[in-house]
Scaffold this motif. Structure first.
Motif, short mmCIF file in Angstrom:
data_model
loop_
_atom_site.label_atom_id
_atom_site.label_comp_id
_atom_site.label_asym_id
_atom_site.label_seq_id
_atom_site.Cartn_x
_atom_site.Cartn_y
_atom_site.Cartn_z
N ILE A 140 0.78 -0.75 -0.07
CA ILE A 140 -0.36 0.28 -0.03
C ILE A 140 0.61 1.18 -0.33
O ILE A 140 1.78 1.39 0.86
CB ILE A 140 -0.86 -0.10 1.19
CG1 ILE A 140 -1.82 -0.88 0.89
CG2 ILE A 140 -1.75 1.28 1.37
CD1 ILE A 140 -3.12 -1.70 2.71
N ILE A 141 0.82 2.13 -0.98
CA ILE A 141 1.78 2.93 -0.82
C ILE A 141 0.99 4.56 -0.61
O ILE A 141 -0.59 4.36 -1.26
CB ILE A 141 2.08 2.94 -2.26
CG1 ILE A 141 1.10 3.57 -3.38
CG2 ILE A 141 2.76 1.77 -2.66
CD1 ILE A 141 1.79 4.26 -4.96
N GLY A 142 1.21 5.54 0.03
CA GLY A 142 0.61 6.72 0.25
C GLY A 142 1.14 8.03 -0.67
O GLY A 142 2.70 8.11 -0.74
N VAL A 143 0.59 8.88 -1.16
CA VAL A 143 1.02 9.28 -2.73
C VAL A 143 0.42 10.75 -2.00
O VAL A 143 -0.40 11.55 -1.33
CB VAL A 143 0.58 9.69 -4.14
CG1 VAL A 143 0.15 10.57 -5.31
CG2 VAL A 143 0.52 8.26 -4.58
N SER A 242 3.96 2.47 -11.76
CA SER A 242 5.39 2.42 -12.35
C SER A 242 6.42 2.45 -11.04
O SER A 242 7.48 2.60 -11.20
CB SER A 242 4.91 4.55 -12.56
OG SER A 242 4.58 4.50 -12.09
N LEU A 243 5.92 2.96 -9.87
CA LEU A 243 6.79 2.26 -9.20
C LEU A 243 7.05 1.09 -8.95
O LEU A 243 8.31 0.35 -8.77
CB LEU A 243 6.15 2.20 -7.50
CG LEU A 243 6.94 2.14 -6.12
CD1 LEU A 243 6.36 3.19 -5.28
CD2 LEU A 243 6.50 0.94 -5.48
N PHE A 244 6.61 -0.13 -9.22
CA PHE A 244 6.69 -1.76 -9.33
C PHE A 244 7.79 -1.90 -10.54
O PHE A 244 8.99 -2.35 -10.40
CB PHE A 244 5.78 -2.87 -9.41
CG PHE A 244 5.12 -2.37 -8.50
CD1 PHE A 244 4.45 -2.30 -7.68
CD2 PHE A 244 3.43 -2.67 -9.11
CE1 PHE A 244 3.84 -2.60 -6.51
CE2 PHE A 244 2.54 -3.35 -8.52
CZ PHE A 244 2.62 -2.99 -7.09
N LYS A 248 11.70 -3.06 -8.93
CA LYS A 248 12.34 -4.81 -10.29
C LYS A 248 13.38 -3.64 -11.52
O LYS A 248 14.40 -4.49 -11.99
CB LYS A 248 10.93 -5.02 -10.47
CG LYS A 248 9.90 -6.01 -10.02
CD LYS A 248 9.36 -6.55 -10.88
CE LYS A 248 8.27 -7.49 -10.34
NZ LYS A 248 7.42 -8.17 -10.48
N LEU A 249 12.79 -2.59 -11.67
CA LEU A 249 14.36 -2.53 -12.93
C LEU A 249 15.94 -2.17 -11.84
O LEU A 249 16.34 -2.79 -12.69
CB LEU A 249 13.95 -0.61 -13.14
CG LEU A 249 14.64 -0.34 -14.42
CD1 LEU A 249 15.60 -1.37 -15.80
CD2 LEU A 249 14.78 1.19 -14.52
#
Length: 306
Positions: A140-143, A242-244, A248-249
């Protein structure tokens, strides 16, 4: 996210500071190597995708000491996943203290493989279900109002684990006093009344894409509200995708471990490292500003004395 900014000394410094503030309750006799030391090496091993032996060799070169290979392997297998969740949430609190308030929460699931690489793209139908060497992670991310993304918490599970159950477990660990937001955005995979009721309990507006067909209409009031909020805020769901990609990059999508339990810890460690990178960047910028203003004040004093 730049891996070069997260050196082992930086990871150890941040981890030790947080664990000293909020000690982890581990049972047993006093340890030669602290929990912060072991977890720091484990985080660095995840960051660089090293083997156990390679991680210990670099730890000795950088920190000047290391546990035996058997000791390190044992300690890694025994420390609980909850310790990484605590570390993740404490990093989120420190980041939130330096940022503006949260505007929204976003959640989605992703996967990491471990042990042998598996060719899922070549498999079809029931053959895919036979592949077990991967784990699920539901963060769970917070923006924030300034557009920054912070990972609040995460939950991991085995292959093909229910993402709805993992999300409910993650939501149960969110402190509604510390982490406040206006809405919660998620895909239709999480179209569940239990999830929506939990969100309302936390004071969040559910913006979950609802499942609707020509024959099956939306009837429940919560699902109707969720459909309206999805149309308003749902376009921001790309932020977690985009965070994933970023994570992973830099860290990779495959872990060089054999056990699922260790792979789940690696999955949590990947998002701990993301938060740690954000905190290290903020600390570095604040240090630069501090040195800048100190130099500026010294110059002003020198000019005033002349």
């Amino acid at each position: 996210m730049r891996r070069s900014k997260l050196r082992l000394k930086t990871i150890f410094k941040i981890t030790r500071a947080i664990i000293n503030e909020k000690p982890l309750a581990f049972r047993g006799r006093p340890k030669t190597y602290s929990d912060a030391f072991i977890i720091s090496i484990f985080l660095y091993q995840t960051l660089k995708n090293l083997s156990y032996r390679e991680a210990l060799e670099e730890a000795f070169d950088i920190l000047g000491r290391r546990p035996a290979l058997s000791t390190y392997h044992y300690r890694v297998s025994k420390f609980p996943k909850q310790s990484l969740k605590i570390l993740l949430q404490e990093l989120a609190r420190k980041l939130l203290a330096k940022e503006h308030h949260l505007f929204s929460f976003i959640s989605d699931g992703t996967g990491f493989s471990y042990h042998d690489l598996y060719p899922l793209k070549f498999l079809r139908g029931s053959e895919i279900r036979k592949v077990k060497a991967h784990i699920r992670v539901v963060p769970i991310i917070g923006v924030t109002s300034s557009g920054k993304r912070i990972v609040i918490t995460a939950e991991t599970g085995g292959p093909y684990a229910s993402e709805v159950k993992l999300l409910l477990e993650a939501l149960a660990e969110i402190d509604p006093v510390t982490f406040k937001a206006e809405c919660f955005i998620a895909d239709k995979c999480y179209d569940s009344l239990k999830v929506m009721e939990k969100l309302v309990e936390l004071g969040l507006k559910p913006a979950i894409k609802v499942k609707e067909t020509f024959r099956q209409k939306v009837k429940h009031p919560l699902r109707k509200d969720s459909r309206i909020f999805w149309e308003k805020w749902g376009r921001n769901r790309y932020l977690i995708e985009s965070l994933f990609g970023t994570v992973k990059l830099k860290i990779g999508s495959h872990f060089r471990v054999r056990k699922e339990e260790i792979a789940q810890k690696r999955g949590l460690a990947a998002f701990v490292l993301y938060n740690m990178y954000l905190l290290a960047t903020l600390l570095y910028i604040s240090l630069l500003l501090k040195n800048y203003f100190r130099t500026l004040s010294e110059l002003l004093k020198a000019f005033s004395s002349q």
